[in-house]
Design a protein around this motif. Structure first.
Motif, PDB file in Angstrom:
ATOM      1  N   THR A  19       0.832  -1.203   0.000  1.00  0.00           N
ATOM      2  CA  THR A  19       0.000   0.000   0.000  1.00  0.00           C
ATOM      3  C   THR A  19       0.867   1.253   0.000  1.00  0.00           C
ATOM      4  OG1 THR A  19      -1.768  -1.193   1.138  1.00  0.00           O
ATOM      5  CG2 THR A  19      -1.869   1.203   1.212  1.00  0.00           C
ATOM      6  N   ALA A  20       1.897   1.266   0.819  1.00  0.00           N
ATOM      7  CA  ALA A  20       2.801   2.417   0.872  1.00  0.00           C
ATOM      8  C   ALA A  20       3.507   2.626  -0.469  1.00  0.00           C
ATOM      9  CB  ALA A  20       3.826   2.221   1.985  1.00  0.00           C
ATOM     10  N   GLN A  21       3.933   1.547  -1.096  1.00  0.00           N
ATOM     11  CA  GLN A  21       4.602   1.658  -2.391  1.00  0.00           C
ATOM     12  C   GLN A  21       3.670   2.230  -3.453  1.00  0.00           C
ATOM     13  OE1 GLN A  21       5.944  -2.338  -3.009  1.00  0.00           O
ATOM     14  NE2 GLN A  21       7.723  -2.099  -1.674  1.00  0.00           N
ATOM     15  N   LEU A  22       2.435   1.737  -3.475  1.00  0.00           N
ATOM     16  CA  LEU A  22       1.459   2.236  -4.451  1.00  0.00           C
ATOM     17  C   LEU A  22       1.147   3.708  -4.213  1.00  0.00           C
ATOM     18  CD1 LEU A  22      -0.970  -0.810  -4.625  1.00  0.00           C
ATOM     19  CD2 LEU A  22       0.707  -0.110  -6.349  1.00  0.00           C
ATOM     20  N   MET A  23       1.047   4.096  -2.948  1.00  0.00           N
ATOM     21  CA  MET A  23       0.761   5.487  -2.613  1.00  0.00           C
ATOM     22  C   MET A  23       1.920   6.388  -3.051  1.00  0.00           C
ATOM     23  SD  MET A  23       0.037   7.291   1.069  1.00  0.00           S
ATOM     24  CE  MET A  23       1.715   7.132   1.620  1.00  0.00           C
ATOM     25  N   MET A  24       3.156   5.962  -2.784  1.00  0.00           N
ATOM     26  CA  MET A  24       4.313   6.797  -3.091  1.00  0.00           C
ATOM     27  C   MET A  24       4.468   7.051  -4.592  1.00  0.00           C
ATOM     28  SD  MET A  24       7.258   5.810  -0.323  1.00  0.00           S
ATOM     29  CE  MET A  24       7.167   4.041  -0.501  1.00  0.00           C
ATOM     30  N   ARG A  25       4.046   6.092  -5.404  1.00  0.00           N
ATOM     31  CA  ARG A  25       4.187   6.323  -6.843  1.00  0.00           C
ATOM     32  C   ARG A  25       2.902   6.831  -7.486  1.00  0.00           C
ATOM     33  NH1 ARG A  25       5.805   0.768  -7.233  1.00  0.00           N
ATOM     34  NH2 ARG A  25       4.000  -0.564  -7.401  1.00  0.00           N
ATOM     35  N   GLY A  26       1.880   7.129  -6.685  1.00  0.00           N
ATOM     36  CA  GLY A  26       0.638   7.717  -7.187  1.00  0.00           C
ATOM     37  C   GLY A  26      -0.193   6.770  -8.022  1.00  0.00           C
ATOM     38  N   SER A  27      -0.147   5.490  -7.708  1.00  0.00           N
ATOM     39  CA  SER A  27      -0.897   4.487  -8.461  1.00  0.00           C
ATOM     40  C   SER A  27      -2.404   4.673  -8.304  1.00  0.00           C
ATOM     41  CB  SER A  27      -0.510   3.087  -7.978  1.00  0.00           C
ATOM     42  OG  SER A  27      -1.334   2.110  -8.576  1.00  0.00           O
ATOM     43  N   ASP A  28      -3.123   4.396  -9.383  1.00  0.00           N
ATOM     44  CA  ASP A  28      -4.584   4.420  -9.323  1.00  0.00           C
ATOM     45  C   ASP A  28      -5.132   3.287  -8.458  1.00  0.00           C
ATOM     46  OD1 ASP A  28      -4.613   6.592 -11.031  1.00  0.00           O
ATOM     47  OD2 ASP A  28      -4.988   5.381 -12.828  1.00  0.00           O
TER      48      ASP A  28
END
Length: 76
Positions: A19-28
């Motif tokens: 979740t943190a990784q997806l948030m940091m790269r602005g993933s949809d």
């Protein structure tokens, strides 16, 4: 005795990291991951809270509840 607790701890840690990784790269996909993270944290907190004889489990349950609340807020 702590097998399920440890499994849920690991599940929770893995989902939180994703979740943190997806948030940091602005993933949809971040909102979907945040909902999954909230569920993983809720399950982990519920299990850890049962082990009152272990201080580390109580600390974990408290941290998981805080993470669950943050993830639910973000996912909403």
């Amino acid at each position: 005795m702590l097998r399920e607790c440890i499994r849920l701890d690991r599940d929770c840690a893995d989902v939180c990291a994703l979740t943190a990784q997806l948030m940091m790269r602005g993933s949809d996909l971040y909102a979907h991951a945040a909902r999954l993270c909230a569920e993983a944290c809720a399950r982990c907190a519920q299990e850890c809270a049962q082990h009152v004889q272990h201080d580390h489990c109580l600390v974990c349950a408290e941290a998981c509840r805080a993470c669950e609340a943050a993830c639910r807020a973000v996912a909403a």
